[in-house]
Design a protein around this motif. Structure first.
Motif, PDB file in Angstrom:
ATOM      1  N   VAL A 175     -10.467   9.510  21.964  1.00  0.00           N
ATOM      2  CA  VAL A 175      -9.097   9.170  22.367  1.00  0.00           C
ATOM      3  C   VAL A 175      -8.640   7.902  21.668  1.00  0.00           C
ATOM      4  N   LEU A 176      -9.493   6.890  21.583  1.00  0.00           N
ATOM      5  CA  LEU A 176      -9.127   5.640  20.894  1.00  0.00           C
ATOM      6  C   LEU A 176      -8.881   5.858  19.411  1.00  0.00           C
ATOM      7  N   ARG A 177      -9.695   6.700  18.782  1.00  0.00           N
ATOM      8  CA  ARG A 177      -9.521   6.987  17.356  1.00  0.00           C
ATOM      9  C   ARG A 177      -8.188   7.698  17.112  1.00  0.00           C
ATOM     10  N   VAL A 178      -7.882   8.703  17.916  1.00  0.00           N
ATOM     11  CA  VAL A 178      -6.624   9.434  17.768  1.00  0.00           C
ATOM     12  C   VAL A 178      -5.442   8.507  18.018  1.00  0.00           C
ATOM     13  N   GLN A 179      -5.559   7.640  19.019  1.00  0.00           N
ATOM     14  CA  GLN A 179      -4.480   6.691  19.319  1.00  0.00           C
ATOM     15  C   GLN A 179      -4.263   5.735  18.164  1.00  0.00           C
ATOM     16  N   ARG A 180      -5.334   5.238  17.550  1.00  0.00           N
ATOM     17  CA  ARG A 180      -5.229   4.329  16.410  1.00  0.00           C
ATOM     18  C   ARG A 180      -4.582   5.022  15.217  1.00  0.00           C
ATOM     19  N   GLU A 181      -4.988   6.274  14.953  1.00  0.00           N
ATOM     20  CA  GLU A 181      -4.411   7.024  13.838  1.00  0.00           C
ATOM     21  C   GLU A 181      -2.922   7.300  14.061  1.00  0.00           C
ATOM     22  N   SER A 182      -2.558   7.678  15.275  1.00  0.00           N
ATOM     23  CA  SER A 182      -1.141   7.960  15.532  1.00  0.00           C
ATOM     24  C   SER A 182      -0.310   6.681  15.493  1.00  0.00           C
ATOM     25  N   SER A 183      -0.885   5.574  15.932  1.00  0.00           N
ATOM     26  CA  SER A 183      -0.183   4.292  15.856  1.00  0.00           C
ATOM     27  C   SER A 183       0.038   3.888  14.400  1.00  0.00           C
ATOM     28  N   ASN A 241      20.543  12.245 -10.579  1.00  0.00           N
ATOM     29  CA  ASN A 241      21.002  13.627 -10.732  1.00  0.00           C
ATOM     30  C   ASN A 241      22.443  13.599 -11.215  1.00  0.00           C
ATOM     31  N   SER A 242      22.651  14.018 -12.434  1.00  0.00           N
ATOM     32  CA  SER A 242      24.009  14.018 -12.992  1.00  0.00           C
ATOM     33  C   SER A 242      24.755  15.254 -12.539  1.00  0.00           C
ATOM     34  N   GLY A 243      26.033  15.159 -12.613  1.00  0.00           N
ATOM     35  CA  GLY A 243      26.888  16.277 -12.233  1.00  0.00           C
ATOM     36  C   GLY A 243      28.284  15.746 -12.005  1.00  0.00           C
ATOM     37  N   ASN A 244      29.064  16.471 -11.226  1.00  0.00           N
ATOM     38  CA  ASN A 244      30.406  16.011 -10.904  1.00  0.00           C
ATOM     39  C   ASN A 244      30.374  14.687 -10.147  1.00  0.00           C
ATOM     40  N   HIS A 245      29.354  14.522  -9.363  1.00  0.00           N
ATOM     41  CA  HIS A 245      29.221  13.302  -8.569  1.00  0.00           C
ATOM     42  C   HIS A 245      27.766  12.866  -8.619  1.00  0.00           C
ATOM     43  N   GLU A 246      27.538  11.613  -9.013  1.00  0.00           N
ATOM     44  CA  GLU A 246      26.167  11.137  -9.160  1.00  0.00           C
ATOM     45  C   GLU A 246      25.440  11.087  -7.816  1.00  0.00           C
ATOM     46  N   MET A 247      24.195  11.539  -7.864  1.00  0.00           N
ATOM     47  CA  MET A 247      23.325  11.455  -6.708  1.00  0.00           C
ATOM     48  C   MET A 247      21.989  10.892  -7.162  1.00  0.00           C
ATOM     49  N   ILE A 248      21.354  10.161  -6.288  1.00  0.00           N
ATOM     50  CA  ILE A 248      20.058   9.560  -6.573  1.00  0.00           C
ATOM     51  C   ILE A 248      19.039  10.143  -5.607  1.00  0.00           C
ATOM     52  N   THR A 249      17.934  10.648  -6.150  1.00  0.00           N
ATOM     53  CA  THR A 249      16.833  11.131  -5.322  1.00  0.00           C
ATOM     54  C   THR A 249      15.746  10.060  -5.322  1.00  0.00           C
ATOM     55  N   ILE A 250      15.357   9.649  -4.133  1.00  0.00           N
ATOM     56  CA  ILE A 250      14.316   8.634  -3.970  1.00  0.00           C
ATOM     57  C   ILE A 250      13.112   9.320  -3.352  1.00  0.00           C
ATOM     58  N   SER A 251      11.965   9.165  -3.976  1.00  0.00           N
ATOM     59  CA  SER A 251      10.733   9.685  -3.374  1.00  0.00           C
ATOM     60  C   SER A 251       9.696   8.570  -3.386  1.00  0.00           C
ATOM     61  N   MET A 252       8.929   8.522  -2.317  1.00  0.00           N
ATOM     62  CA  MET A 252       7.873   7.519  -2.252  1.00  0.00           C
ATOM     63  C   MET A 252       6.686   8.057  -1.481  1.00  0.00           C
ATOM     64  N   LYS A 253       5.537   7.523  -1.838  1.00  0.00           N
ATOM     65  CA  LYS A 253       4.288   7.883  -1.187  1.00  0.00           C
ATOM     66  C   LYS A 253       3.727   6.617  -0.562  1.00  0.00           C
ATOM     67  N   LEU A 254       3.550   6.639   0.747  1.00  0.00           N
ATOM     68  CA  LEU A 254       3.074   5.476   1.482  1.00  0.00           C
ATOM     69  C   LEU A 254       1.732   5.765   2.131  1.00  0.00           C
ATOM     70  N   LYS A 255       0.992   4.704   2.362  1.00  0.00           N
ATOM     71  CA  LYS A 255      -0.314   4.815   2.990  1.00  0.00           C
ATOM     72  C   LYS A 255      -0.551   3.560   3.808  1.00  0.00           C
ATOM     73  N   GLY A 256      -1.275   3.696   4.896  1.00  0.00           N
ATOM     74  CA  GLY A 256      -1.641   2.531   5.696  1.00  0.00           C
ATOM     75  C   GLY A 256      -2.677   1.694   4.963  1.00  0.00           C
ATOM     76  N   ASN A 257      -2.908   0.506   5.454  1.00  0.00           N
ATOM     77  CA  ASN A 257      -3.831  -0.420   4.803  1.00  0.00           C
ATOM     78  C   ASN A 257      -5.297  -0.143   5.101  1.00  0.00           C
ATOM     79  N   THR A 258      -5.608   0.798   5.993  1.00  0.00           N
ATOM     80  CA  THR A 258      -6.998   1.076   6.326  1.00  0.00           C
ATOM     81  C   THR A 258      -7.563   2.126   5.389  1.00  0.00           C
TER      82      THR A 258
END
Length: 184
Positions: free
Chosen positions: A39-47, A148-165
């Protein structure tokens, strides 16, 4: 001499009974401990996952708010750095904004609109107006901007994040933003 039987009545437990009771008690304690540890491990991971998602949400909100009011978008270094002109507020006035990733940290730097070489270079140099967008608890493994070019400019932002553990899982998020500035 007559012996009184009441003095010879057995009271207490045998050694076998004590060993059986102690074994059952030990098994129950081990099972309860295993459940508590799980339970503590699951709680830490979800936190930690909640912390990663909160950081990602705050980063996206910050970037998206400026992109929506910006114009003259420019991506450099295969989308690793992103620059644009931002409308600013009545207090700040217009400025050039830069977003870039350096050693797991997303930075936002800004310079006044008069400094056009900053916009042309779109470097990852830090200045006195450089802000850190993510917390120390989160490492950004990848940040990418796609125009993304076109009639109206759009920007797609993608990022990959990870916890410090060490056991932390990575989260990949993406959003697309459309500029609200239709004059340019």
């Amino acid at each position: 001499m007559f012996f009184n039987k009441k003095y010879f009545i057995k009271k207490g437990y045998t050694v076998i009974e004590l060993i059986v009771a102690l074994s059952i008690f030990s098994i129950i304690i081990v099972a309860v401990t295993q459940v508590a540890v799980s339970v503590l491990r699951v709680q830490r991971e979800s936190s930690e996952m909640q912390n990663i998602e909160d950081n990602a949400r705050a980063i996206f909100e910050s970037i998206v708010r400026e992109i929506r009011t910006g114009f003259n978008y420019k991506t450099v270094a295969s989308g690793k750095r992103f620059c644009f002109s931002a409308a600013g507020t009545s207090a700040t006035g217009p400025f050039f904004a830069r977003y870039f990733l350096d050693s797991g940290i997303i930075y936002r730097a800004s310079v006044p609109n008069e400094d056009e070489t900053e916009y042309k270079n779109c470097s990852n140099a830090k200045n006195s107006n450089t802000l850190v967008l993510n917390s120390n608890d989160v490492v950004v493994e990848n940040l990418n901007f796609t125009k993304n070019s076109g009639n109206h400019e759009m920007i797609t932002i993608s990022m990959k994040l990870k916890g410090n553990t060490v056991s932390s899982k990575s989260v990949v998020l993406q959003t697309t933003v459309s500029s609200r500035n239709y004059s340019n």
